[in-house]
Design a protein around this motif. Structure first.
Motif, short mmCIF file in Angstrom:
data_model
loop_
_atom_site.label_atom_id
_atom_site.label_comp_id
_atom_site.label_asym_id
_atom_site.label_seq_id
_atom_site.Cartn_x
_atom_site.Cartn_y
_atom_site.Cartn_z
N ILE A 110 0.77 -1.05 -0.10
CA ILE A 110 0.00 0.13 -0.19
C ILE A 110 0.82 1.34 0.01
O ILE A 110 0.67 2.18 -0.91
CB ILE A 110 -1.07 -0.13 1.30
CG1 ILE A 110 -2.01 -1.13 1.12
CG2 ILE A 110 -1.80 1.36 1.29
CD1 ILE A 110 -2.80 -1.46 2.33
N ALA A 111 2.05 1.24 0.88
CA ALA A 111 2.89 2.51 0.71
C ALA A 111 3.50 2.67 -0.54
O ALA A 111 3.51 3.63 -0.97
CB ALA A 111 4.01 2.27 1.71
N HIS A 112 3.77 1.73 -1.16
CA HIS A 112 4.53 1.77 -2.36
C HIS A 112 3.42 2.16 -3.52
O HIS A 112 3.81 2.75 -4.53
CB HIS A 112 5.34 0.38 -2.88
CG HIS A 112 6.47 0.18 -2.40
ND1 HIS A 112 7.59 0.59 -2.89
CD2 HIS A 112 6.85 -0.49 -1.32
CE1 HIS A 112 8.82 0.36 -2.00
NE2 HIS A 112 8.18 -0.45 -1.19
N ALA A 113 2.32 1.88 -3.47
CA ALA A 113 1.10 1.87 -4.38
C ALA A 113 0.86 3.47 -4.19
O ALA A 113 0.70 4.40 -5.16
CB ALA A 113 -0.19 1.07 -4.23
N LEU A 114 0.85 3.98 -2.99
CA LEU A 114 0.54 5.44 -2.62
C LEU A 114 1.71 6.40 -3.31
O LEU A 114 1.46 7.28 -3.85
CB LEU A 114 0.57 5.87 -1.36
CG LEU A 114 -0.78 5.05 -0.45
CD1 LEU A 114 -0.58 5.40 0.85
CD2 LEU A 114 -2.09 5.79 -1.04
N GLU A 115 2.81 5.84 -3.04
CA GLU A 115 4.07 6.53 -3.50
C GLU A 115 4.10 6.60 -5.06
O GLU A 115 4.42 7.59 -5.81
CB GLU A 115 5.29 5.83 -3.10
CG GLU A 115 6.61 6.86 -3.36
CD GLU A 115 7.84 6.12 -2.77
OE1 GLU A 115 8.63 6.83 -1.96
OE2 GLU A 115 8.23 5.00 -3.22
N GLN A 116 3.87 5.42 -5.67
CA GLN A 116 3.79 5.45 -7.08
C GLN A 116 2.56 6.24 -7.76
O GLN A 116 2.95 6.90 -8.94
CB GLN A 116 3.53 3.78 -7.56
CG GLN A 116 3.80 3.74 -9.20
CD GLN A 116 5.08 4.00 -9.84
OE1 GLN A 116 5.96 3.70 -8.92
NE2 GLN A 116 5.19 4.62 -10.63
N THR A 117 1.39 6.25 -7.11
CA THR A 117 0.33 7.07 -7.58
C THR A 117 0.93 8.56 -7.46
O THR A 117 0.47 9.29 -8.40
CB THR A 117 -0.90 6.88 -6.60
OG1 THR A 117 -1.40 5.77 -6.85
CG2 THR A 117 -1.99 7.72 -7.14
N ALA A 118 1.35 9.04 -6.59
CA ALA A 118 1.83 10.32 -6.51
C ALA A 118 2.96 10.73 -7.36
O ALA A 118 3.00 11.87 -7.91
CB ALA A 118 2.37 10.49 -5.14
#
Length: 408
Positions: free
Chosen positions: A381-389
């Motif tokens: 989830i953390a990496h998904a949030l970072e990738q989305t940003a």
């Protein structure tokens, strides 16, 4: 440590002259800001260090195409997890220290950069208890992985804000995803209770010490930089899909025997070693080279990123030894680890430690994988949030080595 560097400090960190430093600024590779005192400019230390890392990677660029996806140079920039000098850090915090006291939910808040109460107060998934129970009735007899791969997409279809890109909506969705994945893995109703307690209850562990061991294991599984499943999650997220879709892809990648599924192979290794009348002879046979002269690998030993031993395994095995029941297989686990160390010099990985927890505490078969998956989703989830940003599509190129164009 100062957040800014002088021109001399920046030039030294980059291994360049001041003239080249000013050229970097003029070309937009680096920005400068007037100093509050004096007439000189200063440079953001974080930007200088980032550029220095890129330069170091660039020096190895000749072989990047071959090595970048095989324990090679970094391919993405991230501020989530650092693995360096035999240590693991979550956003600058030593993961081993966190495992001694933090809950998975607290680590999730750290990784997601939100207050812990945001996760605790996140709304429940919009799925009725009757609906979830009906799904479990159909899929309850399947493996934890199979249940999760079916129930996560089913749950996603019920989420009205699934595609929302706002930060609060994503945090809420992430918290729901954590709870639903855990519920699917252990075949129970979703709950906001700390996950290690949910697992302890589902597995019949009444000892607080044993629940605390599960807590530490979950924390140490939370993230591990760009492993195969996390890279998969980032690739999927970069296409614009939602968290549940990315997590389903991560689960599929995690299940492979060379990733999270390694815990299953370690469990089988334990079974074989326990039946051996002579452990050292068994290992000698197991390690016998194949026809190419290559020794067979031992499941659960030797991690390329930790040449001096996986610190996650070290902590978990130490805690397991302290908490093992009076009559348990802990002595067998210790003997196997010792025999492998004497034979090969290799040390246990976290997969070995998770499988050891499953065996010593007599947990259901596959509990080690459940610990891995339930913990790792927080990192996904953390990496998904970072990738989305970041907002960019991950689209590497392949080096073509086939027939030249136009060949018949």
């Amino acid at each position: 440590m100062s957040s800014y560097m002088t021109a001399a400090e920046a030039a030294e960190a980059l291994g360049i002259s001041r003239a080249t430093l000013y050229a970097y600024v003029s070309r937009g590779l680096l920005s400068s800001t007037p100093a509050t005192v004096g007439r000189h400019n200063h440079y953001a230390a974080a930007d200088v260090r980032r550029l220095a890392r890129r330069k170091a990677d660039g020096k190895r660029a000749g072989k990047v195409a071959q090595k970048v996806l095989d324990w090679g140079v970094p391919v993405l920039e991230s501020s989530i997890t650092l693995i360096a000098d035999g240590k693991l850090f979550y956003r600058g915090h030593d993961a081993i220290d966190l495992a001694r006291h933090a809950s998975l939910e607290e680590v999730a808040a750290l990784l997601w950069e939100c207050a812990p109460r945001r996760i605790l107060e996140a709304p429940p998934a919009p799925i009725t208890g009757a609906q979830w129970s009906a799904w479990l009735k159909i899929w309850g007899e399947h493996t934890p992985l199979e249940r999760a791969l079916v129930l996560l997409p089913a749950a996603a279809a019920q989420m009205p804000r699934l595609w929302a890109q706002g930060r609060d909506a994503q945090i809420d969705t992430g918290a729901m995803l954590m709870r639903l994945l855990a519920a699917a893995l252990i075949s129970t109703a979703p709950s906001s209770e700390p996950l290690h307690r949910q697992l302890a209850h589902a597995w019949g562990l009444r000892s607080r010490a044993h629940a605390d061991l599960l807590r530490a294991a979950l924390v140490l599984c939370a993230d591990h930089e760009l492993n195969a499943s996390t890279f998969t999650v980032r690739c999927i997220t970069s296409t614009g899909t939602h968290l549940f879709g990315a997590a389903a892809g991560g689960l599929a990648a995690l299940s492979g025997p060379r990733h999270g599924g390694e815990t299953m192979r370690v469990a089988a290794f334990f079974d074989e070693a326990a039946r051996a009348s002579d452990l050292h002879r068994y290992l000698a046979d197991r390690l016998a080279p194949d026809e190419r002269g290559v020794p067979a690998p031992l499941s659960g030993f030797g991690h390329p990123l930790y040449p001096n031993g996986d610190p996650r395994a070290r902590l978990l095995l130490d805690q397991l030894a302290q908490r093992a029941p009076a009559r348990s297989t802990m002595s067998e686990i210790d003997a196997l680890a010792q025999a492998v160390a004497e034979t090969t010099g290799a040390r246990p990985t976290v997969d070995f430690a998770l499988a050891a927890i499953e065996r010593v505490l007599e947990l259901p078969r596959g509990a080690a994988f459940t610990l891995f998956a339930a913990g790792r989703v927080t990192g996904w989830i953390a990496h998904a949030l970072e990738q989305t940003a970041d907002g960019r599509l991950i689209r590497p190129r392949a080096r073509y080595v086939g027939e030249p164009g136009g060949a018949l």
